[in-house]
Scaffold this active site. Sequence first.
Site, PDB file in Angstrom:
ATOM      1  N   PRO A  44       0.835  -1.196   0.000  1.00 47.57           N
ATOM      2  CA  PRO A  44       0.000   0.000   0.000  1.00 47.57           C
ATOM      3  C   PRO A  44       0.876   1.255   0.000  1.00 47.57           C
ATOM      4  CG  PRO A  44      -0.766  -1.569   1.640  1.00 47.57           C
ATOM      5  CD  PRO A  44       0.569  -2.058   1.159  1.00 47.57           C
ATOM      6  N   GLU A  45       0.615   2.159  -0.932  1.00 48.16           N
ATOM      7  CA  GLU A  45       1.344   3.421  -0.998  1.00 48.16           C
ATOM      8  C   GLU A  45       0.449   4.530  -0.457  1.00 48.16           C
ATOM      9  OE1 GLU A  45       3.344   3.896  -4.807  1.00 48.16           O
ATOM     10  OE2 GLU A  45       3.371   1.723  -5.100  1.00 48.16           O
ATOM     11  N   HIS A 102      -4.753 -15.355   8.921  1.00 47.14           N
ATOM     12  CA  HIS A 102      -3.961 -14.162   8.664  1.00 47.14           C
ATOM     13  C   HIS A 102      -4.394 -12.969   9.522  1.00 47.14           C
ATOM     14  CE1 HIS A 102      -2.085 -16.313   5.455  1.00 47.14           C
ATOM     15  NE2 HIS A 102      -3.200 -16.396   4.749  1.00 47.14           N
ATOM     16  N   ARG A 150       1.761 -11.553   5.117  1.00 46.13           N
ATOM     17  CA  ARG A 150       3.215 -11.687   5.284  1.00 46.13           C
ATOM     18  C   ARG A 150       3.703 -11.366   6.694  1.00 46.13           C
ATOM     19  NH1 ARG A 150       6.303  -9.977  -0.263  1.00 46.13           N
ATOM     20  NH2 ARG A 150       4.713 -10.681  -1.748  1.00 46.13           N
TER      21      ARG A 150
END
Length: 282
Positions: free
Chosen positions: A2-3, A94, A113
């Site tokens: 995500p930017e 997750h 992750r």
Amino acid sequence: MPELPEVETVRKGLVRLVQDKTIAEVVVRWPRIIEFPTVDEFCQELVGQRIETITRRGKFLLFKLTDFDLISHLRMEGKYDYFSEKNNPQPDKHTHVIFKFSDGSQLHYNDVRKFGRMTLVAKGQGMLYKGIQKLGPEPIIEEFLLGDFVEKLQSSSSLIKPLLLNQKVVAGLGNIYTDEALWLAKIHPQQPARTLNKTEIKRLHQAIIEVLTKAVKVGGTTIRTYKNALGEAGSFQMELNVYAKTAEPCPRCKTPIVKIKVAQRGTHFCPHCQKLKRRKQS
């Protein structure tokens, strides 16, 4: 990852969903997500805290609480899922942090992750967090000053793409929007930053602001797993010119887009519009 546009879109969604809610319980299922304090202290201190608002600096989210600032960085694939009091599912594998609110609703932090991090600091101290202190200006006209940008580029020994990615020159740029801004400014990603003239730097400065502003307006770019806090996908991927467009025709000149690696990052550009210029470095 995500930017800035995606993180800003998540922030807006979270404000709509959890602002003014009071935390009744916190469950941490993957301890390494919590940088500071200890997991036990993190869970205990948050009980009874009201979420006054959520702000953002670069790619960091700051939950402004009654007595604390909670700093959250999504890193590669972190995201928040909100569930109303009538729809609280069992967390999946997750889901690593669960915030339970006094009205029965929940906010789940999900991260495939496990790279995302959270830090709890005293109220009003979030902007002093070491990662935030290192950030460059926000990419808006009022803060992202052209003169400072010119000085930073002309004094750097780096190639332009990795320089834009390091967050110290301008906050929030990542791989997608760097490629898009460089294409818009007609600058090769491997051009040494200090060889750019002032006209090129001005063009790049304008391109960064334009690309990020436009992406924020449409909710960011959905590549693979990104969705905002409302479960909605962004739509800027429909307006990408070079990113993930390998072998497709350049929108300007129809030359096939090329993908290379620059500083270990997949990089997309037009070899005709973005020529590498051989110039002496000062």
